[in-house]
Design an enzyme around this catalytic site. Structure first.
Site, mmCIF file in Angstrom:
data_model
loop_
_atom_site.group_PDB
_atom_site.id
_atom_site.type_symbol
_atom_site.label_atom_id
_atom_site.label_comp_id
_atom_site.label_asym_id
_atom_site.label_seq_id
_atom_site.Cartn_x
_atom_site.Cartn_y
_atom_site.Cartn_z
ATOM 1 N N SER A 141 -62.290 41.320 147.052
ATOM 2 C CA SER A 141 -63.730 41.235 146.825
ATOM 3 C C SER A 141 -64.066 41.716 145.415
ATOM 4 O O SER A 141 -63.614 41.131 144.428
ATOM 5 C CB SER A 141 -64.459 42.021 147.909
ATOM 6 N N ASP A 266 -67.168 32.171 153.876
ATOM 7 C CA ASP A 266 -67.379 33.578 153.525
ATOM 8 C C ASP A 266 -68.873 33.899 153.569
ATOM 9 O O ASP A 266 -69.661 33.340 152.800
ATOM 10 C CB ASP A 266 -66.833 33.837 152.117
ATOM 11 N N HIS A 294 -65.121 37.049 155.237
ATOM 12 C CA HIS A 294 -64.939 37.858 154.033
ATOM 13 C C HIS A 294 -63.866 38.905 154.279
ATOM 14 O O HIS A 294 -64.048 39.823 155.095
ATOM 15 C CB HIS A 294 -66.256 38.537 153.649
#
Length: 338
Positions: A141, A266, A294
Site C-alpha cells: 500500500s 481494491d 486491498h
C-alpha cells in the site's frame, strides 16, 4: 509487462471487503520473534527496525526489507507473514518502521506516501553492513508507493536486486476521493483516526507547536492532507503533495526487476488508478487480478481453509532473482493456512 494474475479467491471470500477485512482483522496474528534496532539520524530523529533473529547466516545471505502501509507496523499481519517466509528461505529480514509509525518521532514531520529519503538512508546502512548481500524489498500500500517512487528516482543506481509492491495507490489524488465512497468510507475513518492519534501525541509532547485546526473536523484525506500532511512535510497543499508523491509517474523509470500485484476490485481505489502497459518500464511485471481486495489475496486450500497467497507469490518471485533465497528444506512452508 501487464498481465493477468493467477490468483483465485477462496470460493467463500469473493467480495473485496471480505477479502480486505479477513486478511487484516479475522486472520490470527502470525507469531514472530524479532530483535529491535533504533537507527539514529543526522537530523536528530530516528527510525526503528525490527529484525529476524540472526541464525548463523553467511555474509552473502540475501536480505529482504519490508515496508508497511499507512498505520502499519510490525503488528501488520501481512508483514509478519512475509517475514516468516523470509526466515524459511535462509535469508535475513527486516521491517522498517517509517518515522512516527512505531510511536511519536522527535520531529514535527512524519512519514507520508512520497518519503523516499528514509528508505534510501536505511538501504545505505544495510549495504554498508552487508556489502556482499543481495537485497530485495517488498512494500505494501503506502509502503509500495514509496518503494516504486524510490525505484523510479534511482533508476539504474538502485541498490536492490529485485522488488515487490502490493496494492499500491499509484495516483494519490484519485485514491483520496475514491475511498470516500460507500463502504470504503469506513476504511477512510479508520486510517484518519490513526493519523490523528499520531499528531495528537506530538502536540501533547510539544513536538508540534504550530497552530493546528480542530483535528476532529478533518474527516477525509484531502482535508487532512491539506491541513496536516502537506504543511508539516514541505508541500504547498494536498494537491501538491499528491502530484509530487504519486508513484505512477515514476513507473517508466524503474530499472530494477519489480513485481507489482494489484486487484481490480481494491476498495481503497478506483479502477482508473491501474496504469496502462505503456506506463510501465520493461523491468516491471504487473499482475492484475479481478479479485483480492486491498492487501487481501486470500485463496483456499484443502477443505476451503484460507491460504494467504501473497506469502506464496512474493517468495516465488524472489527465488531466482535474489541469489541464495531458497527454502531451508524441500518441505519448508511457502504459505500459511488456517
Amino acid at each position: 509487462m501487464l498481465t493477468t494474475s493467477d490468483f483465485k479467491p477462496a470460493f467463500w471470500l469473493r467480495n473485496p471487503h471480505a477479502q480486505t477485512l479477513f486478511a487484516s482483522q479475522v486472520r490470527a496474528l502470525p507469531p514472530l520473534a524479532v530483535e529491535p534496532e533504533r537507527l539514529e539520524l543526522d537530523d536528530g530523529d530516528f527510525i526503528d527496525l525490527s529484525w529476524l533473529p540472526e541464525a548463523d547466516l553467511a555474509e552473502d545471505a540475501p536480505l529482504v526489507l519490508v515496508l508497511h502501509g499507512l498505520n502499519g507496523s510490525l503488528e501488520s499481519k501481512y508483514a509478519r507473514g512475509l517475514l516468516r517466509q523470509v526466515a524459511a528461505h535462509s535469508a535475513r529480514g527486516v521491517l522498517m518502521h517509517f518515522r512516527g509509525a512505531a510511536g511519536p518521532n522527535r520531529l514535527s514531520r512524519s512519514y507520508h506516501s512520497g518519503e523516499t529519503g528514509d528508505v534510501g538512508l536505511v538501504l545505505e546502512r544495510l549495504r554498508a553492513r552487508y556489502p556482499r548481500a543481495p537485497i530485495g524489498a517488498a512494500g505494501y500500500s503506502l509502503g509500495g508507493n514509496v518503494l516504486l517512487k524510490y525505484l523510479g528516482e534511482q533508476g539504474s543506481d538502485s541498490p536492490l536486486s529485485c522488488a515487490v509492491a502490493v496494492s499500491v495507490p499509484y495516483d494519490l489524488e484519485t485514491c483520496a476521493y475514491a475511498v470516500q465512497k460507500g463502504f470504503s468510507r469506513l476504511y477512510q475513518t479508520h486510517l484518519i483516526n490513526g493519523m490523528r492519534e499520531i499528531v495528537e501525541a506530538k502536540v501533547r509532547d510539544g513536538i508540534i507547536e504550530r497552530p493546528l485546526p480542530d483535528l476532529r473536523s478533518l474527516r477525509d484525506f484531502p482535508s487532512f492532507d491539506n491541513a496536516i500532511t502537506a504543511p508539516l512535510n514541505g508541500f504547498a497543499n494536498a494537491m501538491d503533495y499528491y502530484a509530487r508523491s504519486s508513484s505512477r509517474s515514476f513507473l517508466k523509470r524503474i530499472r530494477t526487476p519489480t513485481l507489482v500485484l494489484h486487484a481490480r476490485d481494491d476498495p481503497f481505489m478506483a479502477p482508473e488508478v491501474v496504469p496502462s502497459a505503456d506506463e510501465l518500464s520493461d523491468t516491471i511485471r504487473f499482475e492484475l487480478s479481478e479479485h483480492g481486495g486491498h492487501v487481501g489475496f486470500v485463496s483456499a486450500g484443502r477443505f476451503g481453509a484460507p491460504v494467504y497467497w501473497l506469502e506464496e507469490r512474493i517468495p516465488s518471485y524472489f527465488r531466482g532473482r535474489l541469489p541464495g533465497f531458497e527454502p531451508v528444506a524441500e518441505d519448508s512452508p511457502v504459505g500459511e493456512t488456517g
